[in-house]
Design a protein around this motif. Structure first.
Motif, PDB file in Angstrom:
ATOM      1  N   ASP A  94      -4.407   2.924  11.958  1.00 15.23           N
ATOM      2  CA  ASP A  94      -3.766   2.671  10.669  1.00 15.23           C
ATOM      3  C   ASP A  94      -2.552   1.763  10.882  1.00 15.23           C
ATOM      4  O   ASP A  94      -2.135   1.535  12.027  1.00 15.23           O
ATOM      5  CB  ASP A  94      -3.338   3.993  10.018  1.00 15.23           C
ATOM      6  CG  ASP A  94      -2.584   4.890  10.989  1.00 15.23           C
ATOM      7  OD1 ASP A  94      -1.480   4.507  11.413  1.00 15.23           O
ATOM      8  OD2 ASP A  94      -3.100   5.973  11.326  1.00 15.23           O
ATOM      9  N   VAL A 130       7.232   8.403   7.374  1.00  8.08           N
ATOM     10  CA  VAL A 130       6.222   7.413   6.981  1.00  8.08           C
ATOM     11  C   VAL A 130       5.429   7.925   5.779  1.00  8.08           C
ATOM     12  O   VAL A 130       5.174   7.183   4.815  1.00  8.08           O
ATOM     13  CB  VAL A 130       5.282   7.095   8.159  1.00  8.08           C
ATOM     14  CG1 VAL A 130       4.019   6.386   7.684  1.00  8.08           C
ATOM     15  CG2 VAL A 130       5.999   6.234   9.192  1.00  8.08           C
ATOM     16  N   TYR A 133       7.488   7.689   2.660  1.00 10.58           N
ATOM     17  CA  TYR A 133       7.592   6.285   2.221  1.00 10.58           C
ATOM     18  C   TYR A 133       6.299   5.849   1.529  1.00 10.58           C
ATOM     19  O   TYR A 133       6.334   5.171   0.496  1.00 10.58           O
ATOM     20  CB  TYR A 133       7.894   5.387   3.416  1.00 10.58           C
ATOM     21  CG  TYR A 133       8.116   3.945   3.036  1.00 10.58           C
ATOM     22  CD1 TYR A 133       9.372   3.499   2.647  1.00 10.58           C
ATOM     23  CD2 TYR A 133       7.060   3.037   3.068  1.00 10.58           C
ATOM     24  CE1 TYR A 133       9.579   2.166   2.289  1.00 10.58           C
ATOM     25  CE2 TYR A 133       7.247   1.709   2.710  1.00 10.58           C
ATOM     26  CZ  TYR A 133       8.513   1.283   2.325  1.00 10.58           C
ATOM     27  OH  TYR A 133       8.699  -0.032   1.957  1.00 10.58           O
ATOM     28  N   GLN A 134       5.183   6.258   2.098  1.00 14.51           N
ATOM     29  CA  GLN A 134       3.894   5.886   1.515  1.00 14.51           C
ATOM     30  C   GLN A 134       3.728   6.487   0.119  1.00 14.51           C
ATOM     31  O   GLN A 134       3.220   5.813  -0.800  1.00 14.51           O
ATOM     32  CB  GLN A 134       2.760   6.355   2.431  1.00 14.51           C
ATOM     33  CG  GLN A 134       1.382   5.880   1.994  1.00 14.51           C
ATOM     34  CD  GLN A 134       0.311   6.317   2.976  1.00 14.51           C
ATOM     35  OE1 GLN A 134       0.369   7.413   3.529  1.00 14.51           O
ATOM     36  NE2 GLN A 134      -0.661   5.449   3.217  1.00 14.51           N
ATOM     37  N   ARG A 135       4.167   7.733  -0.057  1.00 12.14           N
ATOM     38  CA  ARG A 135       4.077   8.350  -1.379  1.00 12.14           C
ATOM     39  C   ARG A 135       4.958   7.632  -2.400  1.00 12.14           C
ATOM     40  O   ARG A 135       4.584   7.492  -3.574  1.00 12.14           O
ATOM     41  CB  ARG A 135       4.485   9.825  -1.298  1.00 12.14           C
ATOM     42  CG  ARG A 135       3.468  10.712  -0.586  1.00 12.14           C
ATOM     43  CD  ARG A 135       3.784  12.172  -0.793  1.00 12.14           C
ATOM     44  NE  ARG A 135       5.060  12.552  -0.200  1.00 12.14           N
ATOM     45  CZ  ARG A 135       5.215  12.985   1.040  1.00 12.14           C
ATOM     46  NH1 ARG A 135       4.152  13.089   1.849  1.00 12.14           N
ATOM     47  NH2 ARG A 135       6.405  13.324   1.511  1.00 12.14           N
ATOM     48  N   HIS A 137       5.720   4.490  -2.274  1.00 11.15           N
ATOM     49  CA  HIS A 137       5.272   3.104  -2.426  1.00 11.15           C
ATOM     50  C   HIS A 137       3.744   3.063  -2.361  1.00 11.15           C
ATOM     51  O   HIS A 137       3.165   2.548  -1.387  1.00 11.15           O
ATOM     52  CB  HIS A 137       5.881   2.219  -1.336  1.00 11.15           C
ATOM     53  CG  HIS A 137       7.376   2.205  -1.331  1.00 11.15           C
ATOM     54  ND1 HIS A 137       8.127   3.205  -0.731  1.00 11.15           N
ATOM     55  CD2 HIS A 137       8.271   1.325  -1.876  1.00 11.15           C
ATOM     56  CE1 HIS A 137       9.407   2.936  -0.875  1.00 11.15           C
ATOM     57  NE2 HIS A 137       9.529   1.812  -1.571  1.00 11.15           N
ATOM     58  N   PRO A 138       3.054   3.575  -3.375  1.00 15.74           N
ATOM     59  CA  PRO A 138       1.595   3.663  -3.324  1.00 15.74           C
ATOM     60  C   PRO A 138       0.891   2.313  -3.287  1.00 15.74           C
ATOM     61  O   PRO A 138      -0.293   2.243  -2.935  1.00 15.74           O
ATOM     62  CB  PRO A 138       1.252   4.425  -4.614  1.00 15.74           C
ATOM     63  CG  PRO A 138       2.428   4.192  -5.516  1.00 15.74           C
ATOM     64  CD  PRO A 138       3.608   4.113  -4.620  1.00 15.74           C
ATOM     65  N   ILE A 140       1.663  -0.105  -1.258  1.00 18.15           N
ATOM     66  CA  ILE A 140       1.948  -0.763   0.022  1.00 18.15           C
ATOM     67  C   ILE A 140       0.674  -1.316   0.660  1.00 18.15           C
ATOM     68  O   ILE A 140       0.713  -2.314   1.392  1.00 18.15           O
ATOM     69  CB  ILE A 140       2.660   0.201   1.000  1.00 18.15           C
ATOM     70  CG1 ILE A 140       3.135  -0.571   2.244  1.00 18.15           C
ATOM     71  CG2 ILE A 140       1.775   1.367   1.381  1.00 18.15           C
ATOM     72  CD1 ILE A 140       3.995   0.240   3.186  1.00 18.15           C
ATOM     73  N   ASP A 141      -0.467  -0.690   0.354  1.00 19.81           N
ATOM     74  CA  ASP A 141      -1.698  -1.165   0.975  1.00 19.81           C
ATOM     75  C   ASP A 141      -2.170  -2.510   0.441  1.00 19.81           C
ATOM     76  O   ASP A 141      -3.159  -3.066   0.914  1.00 19.81           O
ATOM     77  CB  ASP A 141      -2.816  -0.128   0.837  1.00 19.81           C
ATOM     78  CG  ASP A 141      -3.151   0.195  -0.607  1.00 19.81           C
ATOM     79  OD1 ASP A 141      -2.480  -0.336  -1.510  1.00 19.81           O
ATOM     80  OD2 ASP A 141      -4.090   0.988  -0.825  1.00 19.81           O
ATOM     81  N   GLN A 148       2.734  -4.154   6.422  1.00 18.02           N
ATOM     82  CA  GLN A 148       2.726  -2.699   6.281  1.00 18.02           C
ATOM     83  C   GLN A 148       3.249  -2.037   7.560  1.00 18.02           C
ATOM     84  O   GLN A 148       4.035  -1.084   7.506  1.00 18.02           O
ATOM     85  CB  GLN A 148       1.302  -2.203   6.010  1.00 18.02           C
ATOM     86  CG  GLN A 148       0.712  -2.620   4.690  1.00 18.02           C
ATOM     87  CD  GLN A 148      -0.688  -2.053   4.509  1.00 18.02           C
ATOM     88  OE1 GLN A 148      -0.904  -0.850   4.704  1.00 18.02           O
ATOM     89  NE2 GLN A 148      -1.647  -2.904   4.162  1.00 18.02           N
ATOM     90  N   TYR A 152       6.463   0.511   7.683  1.00 13.92           N
ATOM     91  CA  TYR A 152       6.332   1.883   8.162  1.00 13.92           C
ATOM     92  C   TYR A 152       7.210   2.132   9.398  1.00 13.92           C
ATOM     93  O   TYR A 152       7.792   3.217   9.543  1.00 13.92           O
ATOM     94  CB  TYR A 152       4.875   2.188   8.499  1.00 13.92           C
ATOM     95  CG  TYR A 152       4.002   2.418   7.292  1.00 13.92           C
ATOM     96  CD1 TYR A 152       4.435   3.213   6.230  1.00 13.92           C
ATOM     97  CD2 TYR A 152       2.727   1.859   7.211  1.00 13.92           C
ATOM     98  CE1 TYR A 152       3.633   3.435   5.113  1.00 13.92           C
ATOM     99  CE2 TYR A 152       1.914   2.083   6.109  1.00 13.92           C
ATOM    100  CZ  TYR A 152       2.368   2.866   5.059  1.00 13.92           C
ATOM    101  OH  TYR A 152       1.565   3.090   3.965  1.00 13.92           O
TER     102      TYR A 152
END
Length: 227
Positions: A94, A130, A133-135, A137-138, A140-141, A148, A152
């Motif tokens: 990932d 991480v 942060y992902q939650r 910034h949904p 980010i992908d 990315q 992260y």
């Protein structure tokens, strides 16, 4: 005619020889890393009779468990002594894993062993950050993979940890911008044998090993001459 060598000089040579040998034998191989032609890092003595290859991921909890459980014997004993070498090959799972790999390798051969160990030792902490942060910034992908990876690494605190170890911001920026170096990291995943389907996967002297915990793997290593 050659001048005769005084007896005390001859004795001194015999006394000095074991000292020089002892110094050479005392090399701490656990702090030595060398890159391979394909970009992996070999930790330890490249001439070690027992050669271990690990396909691992910095976001793999089983890899972190193995690193933690094996360190007192594998790293601090078997690798340190020069009997075992460990070639670490990245199996990137990932973007966060890629960011960690870029930073570990950014430390260079001299800094890789400590950076590698630190990333696994602190995995739970930086992965929690991480995930948060992902939650937050949904989307980010939607960014490029390397972008990315950098976000992260920054959010997880790994970038700051590497700065504390002496890497400068320009050096870190250059490592993330080095497309050839990043390609070497990701190529290890593409080049992995078809039987490598999970992490960690180990090869011992070229032979694929069944998935094992450290407590199961230690006697296997010792049976092959590790000590």
């Amino acid at each position: 005619m050659a001048r005769p060598v005084p007896l005390f000089a001859t004795l001194a040579a015999f006394v000095a020889a074991p000292v020089a040998f002892a110094t050479a034998a005392a090399t701490d191989w656990s702090q030595v890393a060398r890159p391979t032609a394909k970009g992996a890092y070999v930790l330890g003595n490249p001439a070690a009779p027992v050669k271990l290859v690990e396909y691992g991921s910095y976001t793999c909890s089983h890899c972190a468990d193995f690193a933690r459980d094996s360190a007192p014997v594998l790293k601090d004993g078997m690798i340190r002594s020069g009997r075992v070498s460990l070639e670490y090959r990245h199996l990137i799972r990932d973007p966060a894993d890629l960011g960690a790999a870029i930073l570990a390798r950014c430390a260079g051969a001299r800094g890789f062993p400590a950076a590698h160990a630190m990333i696994f030792a602190t995995q739970a902490t930086w992965l929690d950050k991480v995930a948060a942060y992902q939650r937050a910034h949904p989307d980010i992908d939607q960014k490029p993979i390397v972008a990315q990876a950098r976000l992260y690494a920054d959010a997880g605190g790994l970038t700051a940890a590497m700065r504390a170890r002496g890497l400068t911001p320009p050096r870190i920026d250059a490592c993330f911008a080095d497309t050839a170096a990043v390609a070497r990291i990701t190529a290890m995943t593409g080049d992995a044998p078809i039987e490598v389907r999970s992490t960690p996967t180990f090869y011992l002297n070229g032979e694929l090993q069944a998935p094992m915990t450290w407590s199961q793997f230690e006697p296997v290593l010792r049976a092959h001459g590790a000590k």
